[in-house]
Design a protein around this motif. Structure first.
Motif, PDB file in Angstrom:
ATOM      1  N   THR A   1       0.856  -1.183   0.000  1.00 48.66           N
ATOM      2  CA  THR A   1       0.000   0.000   0.000  1.00 48.66           C
ATOM      3  C   THR A   1       0.894   1.236   0.000  1.00 48.66           C
ATOM      4  O   THR A   1       1.692   1.436   0.921  1.00 48.66           O
ATOM      5  CB  THR A   1      -0.912   0.027   1.227  1.00 48.66           C
ATOM      6  OG1 THR A   1      -1.732  -1.138   1.220  1.00 48.66           O
ATOM      7  CG2 THR A   1      -1.789   1.270   1.230  1.00 48.66           C
ATOM      8  N   VAL A   2       0.784   2.052  -1.033  1.00 42.65           N
ATOM      9  CA  VAL A   2       1.647   3.228  -1.169  1.00 42.65           C
ATOM     10  C   VAL A   2       0.951   4.427  -0.542  1.00 42.65           C
ATOM     11  O   VAL A   2      -0.126   4.835  -0.966  1.00 42.65           O
ATOM     12  CB  VAL A   2       1.959   3.518  -2.650  1.00 42.65           C
ATOM     13  CG1 VAL A   2       2.906   4.713  -2.761  1.00 42.65           C
ATOM     14  CG2 VAL A   2       2.551   2.285  -3.325  1.00 42.65           C
ATOM     15  N   THR A   3       1.565   4.973   0.504  1.00 45.13           N
ATOM     16  CA  THR A   3       0.973   6.127   1.187  1.00 45.13           C
ATOM     17  C   THR A   3       1.593   7.445   0.742  1.00 45.13           C
ATOM     18  O   THR A   3       0.905   8.466   0.666  1.00 45.13           O
ATOM     19  CB  THR A   3       1.135   5.988   2.714  1.00 45.13           C
ATOM     20  OG1 THR A   3       2.518   5.743   3.023  1.00 45.13           O
ATOM     21  CG2 THR A   3       0.288   4.839   3.241  1.00 45.13           C
ATOM     22  N   PHE A   4       2.890   7.426   0.452  1.00 48.38           N
ATOM     23  CA  PHE A   4       3.581   8.630  -0.017  1.00 48.38           C
ATOM     24  C   PHE A   4       4.637   8.229  -1.045  1.00 48.38           C
ATOM     25  O   PHE A   4       5.104   7.082  -1.062  1.00 48.38           O
ATOM     26  CB  PHE A   4       4.260   9.379   1.137  1.00 48.38           C
ATOM     27  CG  PHE A   4       3.306  10.022   2.104  1.00 48.38           C
ATOM     28  CD1 PHE A   4       2.791  11.299   1.860  1.00 48.38           C
ATOM     29  CD2 PHE A   4       2.899   9.348   3.255  1.00 48.38           C
ATOM     30  CE1 PHE A   4       1.903  11.883   2.735  1.00 48.38           C
ATOM     31  CE2 PHE A   4       2.008   9.928   4.138  1.00 48.38           C
ATOM     32  CZ  PHE A   4       1.512  11.205   3.878  1.00 48.38           C
ATOM     33  N   GLU A   5       5.017   9.198  -1.877  1.00 47.61           N
ATOM     34  CA  GLU A   5       6.079   8.986  -2.850  1.00 47.61           C
ATOM     35  C   GLU A   5       7.117  10.088  -2.720  1.00 47.61           C
ATOM     36  O   GLU A   5       6.783  11.228  -2.403  1.00 47.61           O
ATOM     37  CB  GLU A   5       5.517   8.983  -4.284  1.00 47.61           C
ATOM     38  CG  GLU A   5       4.561   7.835  -4.565  1.00 47.61           C
ATOM     39  CD  GLU A   5       4.018   7.884  -5.983  1.00 47.61           C
ATOM     40  OE1 GLU A   5       4.142   8.954  -6.618  1.00 47.61           O
ATOM     41  OE2 GLU A   5       3.465   6.865  -6.447  1.00 47.61           O
ATOM     42  N   GLY A   6       8.368   9.729  -2.980  1.00 49.03           N
ATOM     43  CA  GLY A   6       9.457  10.709  -2.973  1.00 49.03           C
ATOM     44  C   GLY A   6      10.381  10.437  -4.135  1.00 49.03           C
ATOM     45  O   GLY A   6      10.650   9.277  -4.465  1.00 49.03           O
ATOM     46  N   GLU A   7      10.880  11.491  -4.762  1.00 45.57           N
ATOM     47  CA  GLU A   7      11.708  11.323  -5.951  1.00 45.57           C
ATOM     48  C   GLU A   7      13.195  11.169  -5.647  1.00 45.57           C
ATOM     49  O   GLU A   7      13.991  10.976  -6.557  1.00 45.57           O
ATOM     50  CB  GLU A   7      11.491  12.495  -6.922  1.00 45.57           C
ATOM     51  CG  GLU A   7      10.098  12.520  -7.518  1.00 45.57           C
ATOM     52  CD  GLU A   7       9.957  13.530  -8.638  1.00 45.57           C
ATOM     53  OE1 GLU A   7      10.924  14.292  -8.860  1.00 45.57           O
ATOM     54  OE2 GLU A   7       8.892  13.551  -9.279  1.00 45.57           O
ATOM     55  N   ASP A   8      13.583  11.279  -4.383  1.00 42.32           N
ATOM     56  CA  ASP A   8      14.974  11.023  -4.034  1.00 42.32           C
ATOM     57  C   ASP A   8      15.033  10.376  -2.658  1.00 42.32           C
ATOM     58  O   ASP A   8      14.066  10.388  -1.890  1.00 42.32           O
ATOM     59  CB  ASP A   8      15.824  12.296  -4.091  1.00 42.32           C
ATOM     60  CG  ASP A   8      15.314  13.380  -3.166  1.00 42.32           C
ATOM     61  OD1 ASP A   8      15.243  13.142  -1.940  1.00 42.32           O
ATOM     62  OD2 ASP A   8      14.980  14.485  -3.664  1.00 42.32           O
ATOM     63  N   ILE A   9      16.188   9.805  -2.361  1.00 41.66           N
ATOM     64  CA  ILE A   9      16.358   9.065  -1.115  1.00 41.66           C
ATOM     65  C   ILE A   9      16.161   9.958   0.104  1.00 41.66           C
ATOM     66  O   ILE A   9      15.550   9.552   1.105  1.00 41.66           O
ATOM     67  CB  ILE A   9      17.758   8.410  -1.078  1.00 41.66           C
ATOM     68  CG1 ILE A   9      17.803   7.220  -2.055  1.00 41.66           C
ATOM     69  CG2 ILE A   9      18.106   7.949   0.326  1.00 41.66           C
ATOM     70  CD1 ILE A   9      16.975   6.033  -1.651  1.00 41.66           C
ATOM     71  N   ASP A  10      16.660  11.180   0.046  1.00 42.61           N
ATOM     72  CA  ASP A  10      16.520  12.088   1.196  1.00 42.61           C
ATOM     73  C   ASP A  10      15.057  12.350   1.523  1.00 42.61           C
ATOM     74  O   ASP A  10      14.665  12.402   2.696  1.00 42.61           O
ATOM     75  CB  ASP A  10      17.236  13.407   0.918  1.00 42.61           C
ATOM     76  CG  ASP A  10      18.747  13.272   0.974  1.00 42.61           C
ATOM     77  OD1 ASP A  10      19.221  12.311   1.606  1.00 42.61           O
ATOM     78  OD2 ASP A  10      19.447  14.109   0.392  1.00 42.61           O
TER      79      ASP A  10
END
Length: 301
Positions: A217-226
Protein backbone atom coordinates in the motif's frame (compact mmCIF):
# COMPACT_ATOMS: atom_id res chain seq x y z
CA UNK A 1 26.59 24.20 -45.36
CA UNK A 2 28.74 25.64 -42.57
CA UNK A 3 29.31 24.33 -39.06
CA UNK A 4 28.14 27.66 -37.66
CA UNK A 5 24.82 27.32 -39.49
CA UNK A 6 24.30 23.86 -38.02
CA UNK A 7 25.08 25.09 -34.50
CA UNK A 8 22.67 28.00 -34.85
CA UNK A 9 19.98 25.69 -36.26
CA UNK A 10 20.28 23.25 -33.34
CA UNK A 11 20.05 25.98 -30.72
CA UNK A 12 16.97 27.53 -32.35
CA UNK A 13 15.37 24.08 -32.60
CA UNK A 14 16.00 23.39 -28.91
CA UNK A 15 14.59 26.70 -27.71
CA UNK A 16 11.95 27.24 -30.40
CA UNK A 17 12.84 30.91 -30.19
CA UNK A 18 15.39 32.83 -32.27
CA UNK A 19 16.08 35.55 -29.67
CA UNK A 20 16.69 33.04 -26.86
CA UNK A 21 19.03 31.05 -29.11
CA UNK A 22 20.91 34.23 -30.03
CA UNK A 23 21.28 35.19 -26.35
CA UNK A 24 22.65 31.75 -25.55
CA UNK A 25 25.09 31.94 -28.45
CA UNK A 26 26.09 35.53 -27.55
CA UNK A 27 25.41 36.79 -31.06
CA UNK A 28 22.90 39.19 -32.59
CA UNK A 29 19.43 37.90 -33.38
CA UNK A 30 19.83 39.13 -36.96
CA UNK A 31 22.93 36.95 -37.36
CA UNK A 32 21.04 33.84 -36.29
CA UNK A 33 18.07 34.65 -38.53
CA UNK A 34 20.34 35.25 -41.48
CA UNK A 35 22.18 31.94 -41.05
CA UNK A 36 18.92 30.01 -40.72
CA UNK A 37 17.60 31.71 -43.88
CA UNK A 38 20.82 30.85 -45.74
CA UNK A 39 20.64 27.24 -44.56
CA UNK A 40 17.02 26.85 -45.68
CA UNK A 41 17.84 28.45 -49.02
CA UNK A 42 20.74 26.08 -49.57
CA UNK A 43 18.66 23.02 -48.65
CA UNK A 44 15.62 24.22 -50.56
CA UNK A 45 13.19 23.43 -47.73
CA UNK A 46 11.60 25.21 -44.76
CA UNK A 47 13.07 23.90 -41.51
CA UNK A 48 10.84 26.02 -39.27
CA UNK A 49 7.28 27.26 -39.16
CA UNK A 50 7.04 30.78 -37.70
CA UNK A 51 4.42 31.20 -34.96
CA UNK A 52 4.63 34.80 -33.79
CA UNK A 53 7.86 35.15 -31.85
CA UNK A 54 8.28 31.40 -31.61
CA UNK A 55 9.30 28.86 -34.23
CA UNK A 56 8.45 25.16 -34.61
CA UNK A 57 10.29 22.53 -36.59
CA UNK A 58 8.63 21.31 -39.76
CA UNK A 59 8.49 17.51 -40.28
CA UNK A 60 11.59 17.67 -42.49
CA UNK A 61 13.16 19.99 -39.92
CA UNK A 62 12.80 17.29 -37.28
CA UNK A 63 14.52 14.77 -39.52
CA UNK A 64 17.31 17.24 -40.27
CA UNK A 65 17.75 17.99 -36.54
CA UNK A 66 18.26 14.32 -35.72
CA UNK A 67 20.98 13.96 -38.34
CA UNK A 68 22.69 17.22 -37.39
CA UNK A 69 22.80 16.30 -33.69
CA UNK A 70 24.44 13.01 -34.64
CA UNK A 71 26.90 14.84 -36.89
CA UNK A 72 27.85 17.32 -34.16
CA UNK A 73 28.31 14.47 -31.68
CA UNK A 74 30.68 12.75 -34.12
CA UNK A 75 32.71 15.93 -34.58
CA UNK A 76 32.89 16.59 -30.83
CA UNK A 77 33.92 13.00 -30.11
CA UNK A 78 36.61 13.18 -32.78
CA UNK A 79 38.04 16.31 -31.20
CA UNK A 80 37.85 14.80 -27.70
CA UNK A 81 39.50 11.59 -28.91
CA UNK A 82 42.45 13.47 -30.37
CA UNK A 83 42.87 15.54 -27.20
CA UNK A 84 42.61 12.50 -24.94
CA UNK A 85 44.92 10.44 -27.15
CA UNK A 86 47.56 13.10 -26.60
CA UNK A 87 46.92 13.19 -22.84
CA UNK A 88 44.28 10.87 -21.25
CA UNK A 89 44.95 12.47 -17.86
CA UNK A 90 43.38 15.76 -18.97
CA UNK A 91 40.15 14.54 -20.57
CA UNK A 92 36.50 14.90 -19.56
CA UNK A 93 34.09 12.16 -18.47
CA UNK A 94 30.32 12.61 -18.73
CA UNK A 95 28.78 10.20 -16.25
CA UNK A 96 25.25 9.68 -15.00
CA UNK A 97 23.97 8.25 -11.74
CA UNK A 98 20.68 7.76 -9.86
CA UNK A 99 19.86 9.38 -6.52
CA UNK A 100 20.52 6.14 -4.62
CA UNK A 101 24.20 6.25 -5.61
CA UNK A 102 24.68 9.99 -5.16
CA UNK A 103 25.58 10.07 -1.47
CA UNK A 104 28.39 7.53 -1.19
CA UNK A 105 29.18 5.36 -4.22
CA UNK A 106 29.66 8.05 -6.85
CA UNK A 107 31.61 10.54 -4.67
CA UNK A 108 33.84 7.76 -3.30
CA UNK A 109 34.75 6.46 -6.77
CA UNK A 110 35.44 9.89 -8.25
CA UNK A 111 37.45 11.03 -5.24
CA UNK A 112 39.67 7.94 -5.43
CA UNK A 113 40.15 8.37 -9.19
CA UNK A 114 41.06 12.05 -8.89
CA UNK A 115 43.78 11.23 -6.37
CA UNK A 116 45.51 9.44 -9.23
CA UNK A 117 44.35 11.67 -12.10
CA UNK A 118 43.68 15.12 -10.61
CA UNK A 119 43.33 16.91 -13.96
CA UNK A 120 40.49 14.79 -15.32
CA UNK A 121 37.18 16.70 -15.38
CA UNK A 122 33.73 15.24 -14.73
CA UNK A 123 30.33 16.29 -15.99
CA UNK A 124 27.80 14.71 -13.62
CA UNK A 125 24.22 13.99 -14.66
CA UNK A 126 21.74 12.71 -12.09
CA UNK A 127 18.71 10.90 -13.50
CA UNK A 128 16.26 8.04 -13.25
CA UNK A 129 17.18 4.47 -14.17
CA UNK A 130 15.67 4.12 -17.64
CA UNK A 131 16.53 7.70 -18.57
CA UNK A 132 20.22 7.04 -17.85
CA UNK A 133 20.21 3.89 -19.99
CA UNK A 134 18.69 5.87 -22.84
CA UNK A 135 21.18 8.72 -22.51
CA UNK A 136 24.16 6.35 -22.60
CA UNK A 137 22.69 4.61 -25.66
CA UNK A 138 22.23 7.95 -27.44
CA UNK A 139 25.71 9.22 -26.54
CA UNK A 140 24.44 12.10 -24.42
CA UNK A 141 26.61 10.78 -21.58
CA UNK A 142 29.61 8.43 -21.76
CA UNK A 143 28.61 5.97 -19.04
CA UNK A 144 26.42 5.61 -15.97
CA UNK A 145 26.53 3.98 -12.57
CA UNK A 146 23.32 2.00 -12.05
CA UNK A 147 21.65 -0.44 -9.72
CA UNK A 148 20.54 -3.02 -10.67
CA UNK A 149 22.85 -3.50 -13.63
CA UNK A 150 20.94 -4.08 -16.90
CA UNK A 151 22.42 -7.14 -18.61
CA UNK A 152 20.05 -7.61 -21.55
CA UNK A 153 19.87 -4.14 -23.07
CA UNK A 154 20.58 -4.04 -26.81
CA UNK A 155 22.53 -0.78 -26.88
CA UNK A 156 24.45 -0.76 -23.59
CA UNK A 157 26.78 -3.22 -21.89
CA UNK A 158 26.73 -3.61 -18.11
CA UNK A 159 29.51 -4.63 -15.72
CA UNK A 160 28.66 -5.53 -12.12
CA UNK A 161 30.86 -3.85 -9.50
CA UNK A 162 29.19 -5.21 -6.36
CA UNK A 163 25.90 -6.41 -4.87
CA UNK A 164 24.09 -4.92 -1.90
CA UNK A 165 21.11 -5.58 0.34
CA UNK A 166 17.96 -3.52 0.55
CA UNK A 167 16.84 -2.98 4.14
CA UNK A 168 13.70 -1.79 5.91
CA UNK A 169 13.72 1.74 7.32
CA UNK A 170 11.06 2.02 10.02
CA UNK A 171 9.82 4.79 12.31
CA UNK A 172 11.34 4.39 15.76
CA UNK A 173 7.93 3.64 17.31
CA UNK A 174 7.06 0.91 14.79
CA UNK A 175 6.09 -2.43 16.42
CA UNK A 176 9.01 -4.15 14.64
CA UNK A 177 11.56 -1.42 15.36
CA UNK A 178 13.38 -3.52 17.99
CA UNK A 179 13.43 -6.71 15.92
CA UNK A 180 16.90 -7.91 14.84
CA UNK A 181 15.47 -8.94 11.46
CA UNK A 182 12.08 -9.09 9.76
CA UNK A 183 10.18 -10.85 7.02
CA UNK A 184 8.82 -8.63 4.27
CA UNK A 185 5.38 -10.20 4.80
CA UNK A 186 5.32 -8.69 8.30
CA UNK A 187 4.93 -5.27 6.66
CA UNK A 188 1.90 -6.18 4.54
CA UNK A 189 -0.41 -3.97 6.64
CA UNK A 190 1.94 -0.98 6.61
CA UNK A 191 1.89 2.04 4.35
CA UNK A 192 4.98 2.24 2.14
CA UNK A 193 6.92 5.31 1.06
CA UNK A 194 8.22 4.64 -2.44
CA UNK A 195 9.74 6.21 -5.49
CA UNK A 196 7.17 7.21 -8.16
CA UNK A 197 6.11 4.84 -10.95
CA UNK A 198 8.86 4.26 -13.47
CA UNK A 199 11.64 4.10 -10.85
CA UNK A 200 13.47 0.79 -10.67
CA UNK A 201 13.59 0.61 -6.84
CA UNK A 202 9.79 0.73 -6.81
CA UNK A 203 9.71 -2.18 -9.26
CA UNK A 204 12.12 -4.20 -7.11
CA UNK A 205 9.94 -3.75 -4.03
CA UNK A 206 6.69 -4.59 -5.83
CA UNK A 207 8.25 -7.77 -7.21
CA UNK A 208 9.52 -8.82 -3.77
CA UNK A 209 6.12 -8.15 -2.16
CA UNK A 210 4.28 -10.09 -4.84
CA UNK A 211 6.58 -13.04 -4.15
CA UNK A 212 5.27 -12.88 -0.58
CA UNK A 213 1.65 -12.79 -1.71
CA UNK A 214 0.71 -9.13 -1.26
CA UNK A 215 0.88 -5.75 -2.95
CA UNK A 216 2.32 -2.85 -0.95
CA UNK A 217 0.00 0.00 0.00
CA UNK A 218 1.65 3.23 -1.17
CA UNK A 219 0.97 6.13 1.19
CA UNK A 220 3.58 8.63 -0.02
CA UNK A 221 6.08 8.99 -2.85
CA UNK A 222 9.46 10.71 -2.97
CA UNK A 223 11.71 11.32 -5.95
CA UNK A 224 14.97 11.02 -4.03
CA UNK A 225 16.36 9.06 -1.11
CA UNK A 226 16.52 12.09 1.20
CA UNK A 227 12.80 12.75 0.72
CA UNK A 228 11.92 9.13 1.43
CA UNK A 229 14.09 9.00 4.54
CA UNK A 230 12.56 12.27 5.75
CA UNK A 231 9.02 10.93 5.36
CA UNK A 232 9.91 7.80 7.35
CA UNK A 233 11.51 10.01 9.99
CA UNK A 234 8.21 11.88 10.25
CA UNK A 235 6.43 8.59 10.97
CA UNK A 236 4.44 8.59 7.73
CA UNK A 237 5.27 5.05 6.63
CA UNK A 238 7.99 2.47 6.06
CA UNK A 239 10.52 2.23 3.23
CA UNK A 240 12.73 -0.40 1.65
CA UNK A 241 15.96 1.24 0.48
CA UNK A 242 19.55 0.27 -0.44
CA UNK A 243 21.66 -0.24 2.66
CA UNK A 244 24.45 1.89 1.21
CA UNK A 245 22.20 4.98 1.44
CA UNK A 246 22.39 4.61 5.23
CA UNK A 247 26.16 4.24 5.44
CA UNK A 248 26.50 7.51 7.36
CA UNK A 249 23.78 6.52 9.82
CA UNK A 250 20.00 6.39 9.92
CA UNK A 251 17.85 9.54 10.06
CA UNK A 252 16.49 10.71 13.41
CA UNK A 253 13.51 8.78 14.78
CA UNK A 254 14.13 5.80 12.49
CA UNK A 255 15.70 2.36 12.70
CA UNK A 256 17.25 0.07 10.09
CA UNK A 257 16.15 -3.56 10.13
CA UNK A 258 17.60 -6.25 7.80
CA UNK A 259 15.13 -8.27 5.70
CA UNK A 260 15.68 -12.04 5.83
CA UNK A 261 12.71 -13.33 3.84
CA UNK A 262 13.02 -12.85 0.98
CA UNK A 263 16.53 -11.54 0.65
CA UNK A 264 16.04 -8.29 -1.29
CA UNK A 265 19.22 -7.35 -3.16
CA UNK A 266 20.41 -5.44 -6.19
CA UNK A 267 23.55 -5.36 -8.27
CA UNK A 268 25.40 -2.09 -8.74
CA UNK A 269 27.65 -1.41 -11.69
CA UNK A 270 28.61 0.60 -14.73
CA UNK A 271 27.03 0.72 -18.18
CA UNK A 272 28.77 1.79 -21.39
CA UNK A 273 27.58 1.89 -25.02
CA UNK A 274 27.82 -1.27 -27.12
CA UNK A 275 28.09 0.37 -30.52
CA UNK A 276 31.00 2.76 -29.93
CA UNK A 277 34.33 2.51 -28.19
CA UNK A 278 35.26 4.53 -25.12
CA UNK A 279 37.60 7.46 -25.50
CA UNK A 280 40.97 7.14 -23.71
CA UNK A 281 39.96 9.04 -20.54
CA UNK A 282 36.62 7.22 -20.34
CA UNK A 283 38.39 3.89 -20.75
CA UNK A 284 40.83 4.86 -18.01
CA UNK A 285 37.97 5.55 -15.56
CA UNK A 286 35.98 2.47 -16.60
CA UNK A 287 38.82 0.08 -15.82
CA UNK A 288 39.67 2.03 -12.67
CA UNK A 289 36.13 1.46 -11.37
CA UNK A 290 36.30 -2.29 -11.96
CA UNK A 291 39.67 -2.56 -10.21
CA UNK A 292 38.68 -0.18 -7.38
CA UNK A 293 35.51 -2.03 -6.39
CA UNK A 294 37.16 -5.43 -6.79
CA UNK A 295 39.84 -4.39 -4.30
CA UNK A 296 37.26 -2.75 -2.01
CA UNK A 297 35.15 -5.92 -1.98
CA UNK A 298 38.16 -8.07 -1.09
CA UNK A 299 39.12 -5.67 1.70
CA UNK A 300 35.61 -5.78 3.18
CA UNK A 301 35.56 -9.58 3.06
Amino acid sequence: MELRQIQYFIEVAKREHVTEAANYLHVAQSAVSRQIFNLESELGVDLFVREGRNVKLTPIGKVFLKHMEEAIAILENAQREIEEYLDPGHGTIRIGFPTSLATYTMPTAISAFRERYPDVKFQLKQGAYYDLIDRVAKGEIDMALLGPVPMREKKVRGSILFSENLVALLPIDHPLAKSPTLKLSQLREDGFILFPKGYILREILFEACEQQGFQPTVTFEGEDIDAIRGLVSAGLGVAIIPEITLIDGVPRSTVKVPIVEPSVTRTVGIIIPKDRHLLPTQNLFYHFLIDFFTRLDKFQD
